[in-house]
Design a protein around this motif. Structure first.
Motif, PDB file in Angstrom:
ATOM      1  N   ASP A  68       2.266  -2.631   4.517  1.00 15.68           N
ATOM      2  CA  ASP A  68       1.392  -1.473   4.621  1.00 15.68           C
ATOM      3  C   ASP A  68       2.178  -0.260   5.095  1.00 15.68           C
ATOM      4  OD1 ASP A  68      -1.381  -0.193   4.795  1.00 15.68           O
ATOM      5  OD2 ASP A  68      -0.519   0.175   6.781  1.00 15.68           O
ATOM      6  N   THR A  69       1.986   0.862   4.390  1.00 15.36           N
ATOM      7  CA  THR A  69       2.701   2.090   4.747  1.00 15.36           C
ATOM      8  C   THR A  69       1.771   3.214   5.166  1.00 15.36           C
ATOM      9  OG1 THR A  69       2.674   3.127   2.537  1.00 15.36           O
ATOM     10  CG2 THR A  69       4.390   1.482   2.961  1.00 15.36           C
ATOM     11  N   GLY A  89      -0.427 -15.901   6.771  1.00 13.42           N
ATOM     12  CA  GLY A  89       0.320 -14.847   6.088  1.00 13.42           C
ATOM     13  C   GLY A  89       0.818 -13.808   7.068  1.00 13.42           C
ATOM     14  N   ILE A  90       1.431 -12.747   6.527  1.00 11.81           N
ATOM     15  CA  ILE A  90       2.019 -11.709   7.364  1.00 11.81           C
ATOM     16  C   ILE A  90       1.693 -10.333   6.809  1.00 11.81           C
ATOM     17  CG2 ILE A  90       4.228 -11.934   6.120  1.00 11.81           C
ATOM     18  CD1 ILE A  90       5.573 -10.962   8.779  1.00 11.81           C
ATOM     19  N   VAL A  91       1.424  -9.410   7.728  1.00  8.28           N
ATOM     20  CA  VAL A  91       1.181  -8.012   7.389  1.00  8.28           C
ATOM     21  C   VAL A  91       2.159  -7.170   8.191  1.00  8.28           C
ATOM     22  CG1 VAL A  91      -0.486  -6.117   7.393  1.00  8.28           C
ATOM     23  CG2 VAL A  91      -1.270  -8.471   7.007  1.00  8.28           C
ATOM     24  N   THR A  92       2.918  -6.314   7.519  1.00 13.89           N
ATOM     25  CA  THR A  92       3.798  -5.391   8.236  1.00 13.89           C
ATOM     26  C   THR A  92       3.173  -4.005   8.231  1.00 13.89           C
ATOM     27  OG1 THR A  92       5.135  -4.694   6.325  1.00 13.89           O
ATOM     28  CG2 THR A  92       5.828  -6.695   7.514  1.00 13.89           C
ATOM     29  N   CYS A  93       3.421  -3.252   9.289  1.00 14.69           N
ATOM     30  CA  CYS A  93       2.803  -1.943   9.479  1.00 14.69           C
ATOM     31  C   CYS A  93       3.879  -0.935   9.869  1.00 14.69           C
ATOM     32  CB  CYS A  93       1.746  -2.046  10.572  1.00 14.69           C
ATOM     33  SG  CYS A  93       1.097  -0.477  11.138  1.00 14.69           S
ATOM     34  N   CYS A  94       3.997   0.152   9.105  1.00 15.93           N
ATOM     35  CA  CYS A  94       5.047   1.134   9.415  1.00 15.93           C
ATOM     36  C   CYS A  94       4.571   2.585   9.337  1.00 15.93           C
ATOM     37  CB  CYS A  94       6.247   0.937   8.493  1.00 15.93           C
ATOM     38  SG  CYS A  94       5.901   1.355   6.769  1.00 15.93           S
ATOM     39  N   GLY A  95       3.288   2.824   9.017  1.00 17.56           N
ATOM     40  CA  GLY A  95       2.860   4.210   8.839  1.00 17.56           C
ATOM     41  C   GLY A  95       1.440   4.454   9.300  1.00 17.56           C
ATOM     42  N   THR A 118       0.841  -1.193   0.000  1.00 19.40           N
ATOM     43  CA  THR A 118       0.000   0.000   0.000  1.00 19.40           C
ATOM     44  C   THR A 118       0.881   1.250   0.000  1.00 19.40           C
ATOM     45  OG1 THR A 118      -0.152   0.222   2.408  1.00 19.40           O
ATOM     46  CG2 THR A 118      -1.716  -1.276   1.338  1.00 19.40           C
ATOM     47  N   GLY A 119       0.290   2.378  -0.432  1.00 24.83           N
ATOM     48  CA  GLY A 119       1.082   3.603  -0.529  1.00 24.83           C
ATOM     49  C   GLY A 119       2.291   3.396  -1.402  1.00 24.83           C
ATOM     50  N   ALA A 120       2.099   2.700  -2.521  1.00 28.45           N
ATOM     51  CA  ALA A 120       3.232   2.145  -3.269  1.00 28.45           C
ATOM     52  C   ALA A 120       4.080   3.191  -3.974  1.00 28.45           C
ATOM     53  CB  ALA A 120       2.730   1.112  -4.277  1.00 28.45           C
ATOM     54  N   THR A 121       3.553   4.383  -4.239  1.00 27.42           N
ATOM     55  CA  THR A 121       4.386   5.394  -4.900  1.00 27.42           C
ATOM     56  C   THR A 121       5.217   6.200  -3.914  1.00 27.42           C
ATOM     57  OG1 THR A 121       2.597   7.037  -4.861  1.00 27.42           O
ATOM     58  CG2 THR A 121       2.796   5.660  -6.838  1.00 27.42           C
ATOM     59  N   GLY A 122       4.970   6.045  -2.624  1.00 25.26           N
ATOM     60  CA  GLY A 122       5.760   6.743  -1.620  1.00 25.26           C
ATOM     61  C   GLY A 122       7.159   6.167  -1.503  1.00 25.26           C
ATOM     62  N   GLY A 123       7.972   6.776  -0.649  1.00 21.18           N
ATOM     63  CA  GLY A 123       9.358   6.330  -0.512  1.00 21.18           C
ATOM     64  C   GLY A 123       9.482   4.903  -0.038  1.00 21.18           C
ATOM     65  N   VAL A 124       8.787   4.556   1.048  1.00 17.99           N
ATOM     66  CA  VAL A 124       8.844   3.189   1.561  1.00 17.99           C
ATOM     67  C   VAL A 124       8.232   2.225   0.553  1.00 17.99           C
ATOM     68  CG1 VAL A 124       8.150   1.622   3.413  1.00 17.99           C
ATOM     69  CG2 VAL A 124       8.741   3.993   3.945  1.00 17.99           C
ATOM     70  N   GLY A 125       7.053   2.573   0.040  1.00 20.14           N
ATOM     71  CA  GLY A 125       6.357   1.688  -0.883  1.00 20.14           C
ATOM     72  C   GLY A 125       7.137   1.417  -2.150  1.00 20.14           C
ATOM     73  N   SER A 126       7.743   2.459  -2.736  1.00 18.47           N
ATOM     74  CA  SER A 126       8.496   2.287  -3.978  1.00 18.47           C
ATOM     75  C   SER A 126       9.643   1.306  -3.805  1.00 18.47           C
ATOM     76  CB  SER A 126       9.046   3.642  -4.450  1.00 18.47           C
ATOM     77  OG  SER A 126       8.027   4.512  -4.842  1.00 18.47           O
ATOM     78  N   VAL A 127      10.404   1.485  -2.722  1.00 17.79           N
ATOM     79  CA  VAL A 127      11.552   0.601  -2.496  1.00 17.79           C
ATOM     80  C   VAL A 127      11.078  -0.810  -2.169  1.00 17.79           C
ATOM     81  CG1 VAL A 127      13.634   0.206  -1.127  1.00 17.79           C
ATOM     82  CG2 VAL A 127      12.993   2.536  -1.768  1.00 17.79           C
TER      83      VAL A 127
END
Length: 333
Positions: free
Chosen positions: A224-225, A242-248, A158-167
Motif C-alpha cells: 500500500d502506498t 498474509g502481509i500488508v506493507t504501508c509506506c504512504g 495500491t497507487g500503482a501508477t505512482g513511483g513506488v507503486g510502478s516499481v
C-alpha cells in the motif's frame, strides 16, 4: 570562500506567502558543513520534493531552499577514508532535500554516513530512475517476500501508477507474483500491464461503505502506498497469515479498523521507513535492485526532465497526473 559556482533550483517565499521556484546560480561555499562534497549527475522527483517545492513547512522549515531528496553523482572531496574522490555514490533520504540543500542542485555536501556506494549493476542514471521511490518499493517487496511466496496468492499494489507503486508492480511480477494493480486513472491499464500486472482494478473497488470488521479475503499480500480507507479495506481483505506493507498517507494518515484482521487472521502490518532505514539494510536492498531484482528497460519507467523544466512536473505531481518516475538530468549544467 569556495567561489565555485553551480546551478540549483531555489524555492523562495515571496510576498503574501507565495512560493516561487527559479533556477539560480549558487556557490559551493553556500552549502552546509559536511564530510563529502558530491557533484550531482542525476536526481529524481518525489512527492516529498513537490511538497518542499511548494512551501510545505512540515517538510522544509526554512526558505530559500533547494529540494531533492535523491542524488547520484561523483565524489569531489571527502574528509573520510571510506569515501574517496572519484567514487560513484547514491544519497537518498535522511535530511537531504528537506532542510539540507538537495539533489536539485549540481553540488551537495553531506555527512559520510548518508553515502551509499553505487552498486556495480547500476549506472548513476538507473539509480535515480529508482531513487527513493524505487528504494521504498524494494523495502516493501522485501517484506512481502519474507512472509509469502508467489504460489500463496495474488499481491495487491495500491497507487500503482505512482513511483513506488510502478516499481513494486514490476519487481513483484519479475519475482513471479500475480500482481493486482489499483489505480484511479482511466488510461492506466496498458501502462500497468506493461509492467507485469495481471489485472488492473479501479480504486472504487477498494472501499468498504458498511465499515465491516472483515471482508472476503482476496490477497496474500498488499503493497500500500496511499493509506486511508484503501489501506483499511486492503487489510480487511487480506488472506490469513498474509502481509500488508504501508509506506504512504496521500489519501489519509488515519486508519479506521478493528483488531480482528490481526487476531482472527494473523495478518502482519509492516511499516516501511525509507528515510531512517539502517545502512546495512539500505545497502542490501540497493544490491538487490542492482542485481537479482534489476528490471529490464529500467529507464523506460522515467520521463527525463532538465532542471529548468522541473516546475511543471512538480505541479503535475501535486495534481496526481504523473505516471512512473521523473528523472532529473543535471549533467548538462
Amino acid at each position: 570562500m569556495d567561489d565555485r559556482k553551480f546551478q540549483a533550483l531555489v524555492v523562495e517565499e515571496a510576498a503574501g506567502g507565495v512560493f516561487i521556484r527559479t533556477v539560480k546560480e549558487r556557490y559551493v561555499s553556500d552549502l552546509p558543513v559536511g564530510e563529502v562534497l558530491i557533484r550531482v549527475e542525476y536526481s529524481s522527483l518525489n512527492y516529498k520534493d513537490a511538497l518542499s517545492a511548494s512551501g510545505n513547512r512540515g517538510v522544509t522549515k526554512n526558505y530559500p531552499h533547494t529540494p531533492g531528496i535523491d542524488a547520484a553523482g561523483v565524489v569531489v572531496e571527502s574528509a573520510v577514508e571510506e569515501v574517496r574522490p572519484g567514487d560513484s555514490v547514491i544519497v537518498t533520504s535522511y535530511d537531504l532535500g528537506m532542510n539540507t540543500p538537495g539533489g536539485f542542485g549540481r553540488y551537495i555536501r553531506v555527512p559520510a554516513s548518508w553515502v551509499v556506494p553505487l552498486p556495480s549493476g547500476l549506472t548513476l542514471k538507473e539509480s535515480m530512475v529508482l531513487g527513493t521511490a524505487g528504494f521504498t518499493a524494494g523495502l516493501s517487496v522485501s517484506k512481502v517476500d519474507e512472509v509469502i511466496s508467489p504460489d500463496e496468492g495474488p499481491v495487491l499494489v495500491t497507487g500503482a501508477t505512482g513511483g513506488v507503486g510502478s516499481v513494486a508492480v514490476a519487481i513483484l511480477a519479475k519475482l513471479g507474483y500475480e500482481v493486482i494493480a489499483v489505480s484511479g486513472k482511466a488510461d492506466a491499464e496498458a501502462y500497468l500491464k506493461g509492467l507485469g500486472a495481471k489485472e488492473v482494478v479501479d480504486r472504487e473497488r477498494l472501499t468498504d461503505q458498511k465499515a465491516r470488521p472483515l471482508l472476503k479475503d482476496c490477497w496474500a499480500g498488499v503493497v500500500d502506498t496511499v493509506g486511508g480507507d484503501m489501506l483499511t479495506a486492503a487489510i480487511k481483505s487480506t488472506h490469513p497469515h498474509g502481509i500488508v506493507t504501508c509506506c504512504g498517507n496521500v489519501a489519509s494518515a488515519e486508519l479506521s479498523l478493528t483488531v480482528y484482521p490481526f487476531i482472527l487472521r494473523g495478518i502482519t502490518l509492516a511499516g516501511i521507513d525509507s528515510q531512517g532505514c539502517p545502512m546495512d539494510l539500505r545497502r542490501r536492498v540497493w544490491t538487490k535492485l542492482a542485481h537479482a531484482w534489476k528490471l529490464e528497460k529500467l529507464e523506460s519507467l522515467a520521463q527525463v526532465s532538465a532542471l529548468e523544466d522541473l516546475s511543471g512536473h512538480i505541479e503535475a505531481m501535486l495534481q496526481g497526473r504523473i505516471k512512473g518516475r521523473i528523472l532529473v538530468d543535471l549533467t548538462a549544467l
